[in-house]
Structures are given as structure tokens and as C-alpha cells.
Write a protein that holds these residues in place. Structure first.
Motif, mmCIF file in Angstrom:
data_model
loop_
_atom_site.group_PDB
_atom_site.id
_atom_site.type_symbol
_atom_site.label_atom_id
_atom_site.label_comp_id
_atom_site.label_asym_id
_atom_site.label_seq_id
_atom_site.Cartn_x
_atom_site.Cartn_y
_atom_site.Cartn_z
ATOM 1 N N ASN A 115 -1.528 8.625 10.487
ATOM 2 C CA ASN A 115 -0.751 8.659 9.243
ATOM 3 C C ASN A 115 0.656 8.113 9.468
ATOM 4 O O ASN A 115 1.164 7.329 8.663
ATOM 5 N N PRO A 154 1.656 4.479 1.604
ATOM 6 C CA PRO A 154 1.318 5.179 2.852
ATOM 7 C C PRO A 154 1.073 6.669 2.650
ATOM 8 O O PRO A 154 0.396 7.297 3.455
ATOM 9 N N GLU A 205 0.622 4.369 9.737
ATOM 10 C CA GLU A 205 0.519 3.694 8.438
ATOM 11 C C GLU A 205 1.880 3.636 7.751
ATOM 12 O O GLU A 205 2.239 2.613 7.165
ATOM 13 N N LYS A 229 -0.809 7.904 0.477
ATOM 14 C CA LYS A 229 -2.214 8.061 0.074
ATOM 15 C C LYS A 229 -3.175 7.834 1.243
ATOM 16 O O LYS A 229 -4.354 8.120 1.145
ATOM 17 N N PHE A 230 -2.648 7.320 2.351
ATOM 18 C CA PHE A 230 -3.480 7.048 3.523
ATOM 19 C C PHE A 230 -3.903 8.363 4.166
ATOM 20 O O PHE A 230 -3.086 9.261 4.365
ATOM 21 N N LYS A 231 -5.157 8.476 4.489
ATOM 22 C CA LYS A 231 -5.678 9.692 5.129
ATOM 23 C C LYS A 231 -6.342 9.310 6.449
ATOM 24 O O LYS A 231 -7.521 9.014 6.507
ATOM 25 N N GLY A 232 -5.544 9.295 7.497
ATOM 26 C CA GLY A 232 -6.065 8.980 8.815
ATOM 27 C C GLY A 232 -6.752 10.180 9.444
ATOM 28 O O GLY A 232 -6.678 11.301 8.941
ATOM 29 N N PRO A 274 0.837 -1.202 0.000
ATOM 30 C CA PRO A 274 0.000 0.000 0.000
ATOM 31 C C PRO A 274 0.871 1.251 0.000
ATOM 32 O O PRO A 274 1.989 1.237 0.513
#
Length: 138
Positions: free
Chosen positions: A115, A104, A118, A106-109, A102
Motif C-alpha cells: 500500500n 492510492p 502504491e 483505493k489500492f488494496k495490496g 490512480p
């Protein structure tokens, strides 16, 4: 000495993390390169998460795969599906390996801590994969 290229979309995050670990894990066994099918610049989150594990990648550059078409690689490791689909054909007896990690970035915590978590999670997945790669191939 073996030559290994790690390839992802933008050479900003996953391939940079992999580059940092391979420099450490394959020291003296392989020359490591990383590139993207595009260049997005080095991601600050990747730099920070690697520093937490004692590896400084802040001096790395974001490179395009076209810069390396003249090198006879032993291994090309694609670390995302996009790079696998867009990977150029390399001459010689190159062995291509693939593992989709994945992104990381692009991860939106809900928080900055989520974040960072991730980034750490993906970093650890990459580290484990590459330790296995080095143990079995170099």
C-alpha cells in the motif's frame, strides 16, 4: 502571480499531494489552491508519503470546490476523471488541464508495504507531471 487550482474527488489524496508539490515547484510564481468536488478529509497515507519526500502537508485542509468559485484562476488541473466530469465552470480565461491519476487510497495490496509503495508510485507520477506543468506554463 498566477492562481492554480488542483481538483480531485475528495481533496484528501491526489490533489493534496499535487498542492504540496506545486507549493514547492511554483514558489514565487503561483498561488496554489486545492479542492474536491466533495470533501473527505486529509488522507494519512498522503501525509506520510509526502513527508518521505521532505514536504509536510499535514496542515492542509480538505476544501470543497464551491469555496473557490469567486477566484479567477489561471489554471485548473483536474487529477482524476471524476473531478473532470464534475468540475464547475470557472469565469474568465481559465485554462483547464487534466491528468487522471490512480487513487492510492483505493489500492488494496496484500501488505501495508505494498500500500505504501502504491502511494509512492502515484506521488512520483504526480511530481513528474507537475514539474512538467511548471516548466512549460509558469
Amino acid at each position: 502571480m498566477k492562481k492554480v487550482l488542483v481538483l480531485c474527488t475528495g481533496n484528501s489524496c491526489r490533489s493534496q499531494i499535487a498542492h504540496g508539490y506545486l507549493n514547492q515547484l511554483a514558489a514565487g510564481k503561483a498561488e496554489i489552491f486545492s479542492a474536491g468536488v466533495e470533501t473527505h478529509g486529509l488522507n494519512p497515507g498522503a501525509i506520510a508519503t509526502m513527508l518521505e519526500d521532505g514536504i509536510d502537508i499535514s496542515g492542509n485542509t480538505s476544501n470543497n470546490v464551491d469555496e473557490y468559485t469567486h477566484i479567477d484562476f489561471d489554471y485548473v488541473i483536474t487529477v482524476c476523471d471524476n473531478a473532470l466530469e464534475r468540475c464547475p465552470v470557472f469565469p474568465g480565461a481559465v485554462r483547464q488541464l487534466h491528468q487522471n491519476f490512480p487513487d492510492p487510497s483505493k489500492f488494496k495490496g496484500a501488505s501495508e508495504e505494498e500500500n505504501k509503495a502504491e502511494f509512492r508510485r502515484v506521488r512520483n507520477l504526480i511530481k513528474e507531471y507537475l514539474q512538467n506543468f511548471v516548466d512549460n506554463n509558469l
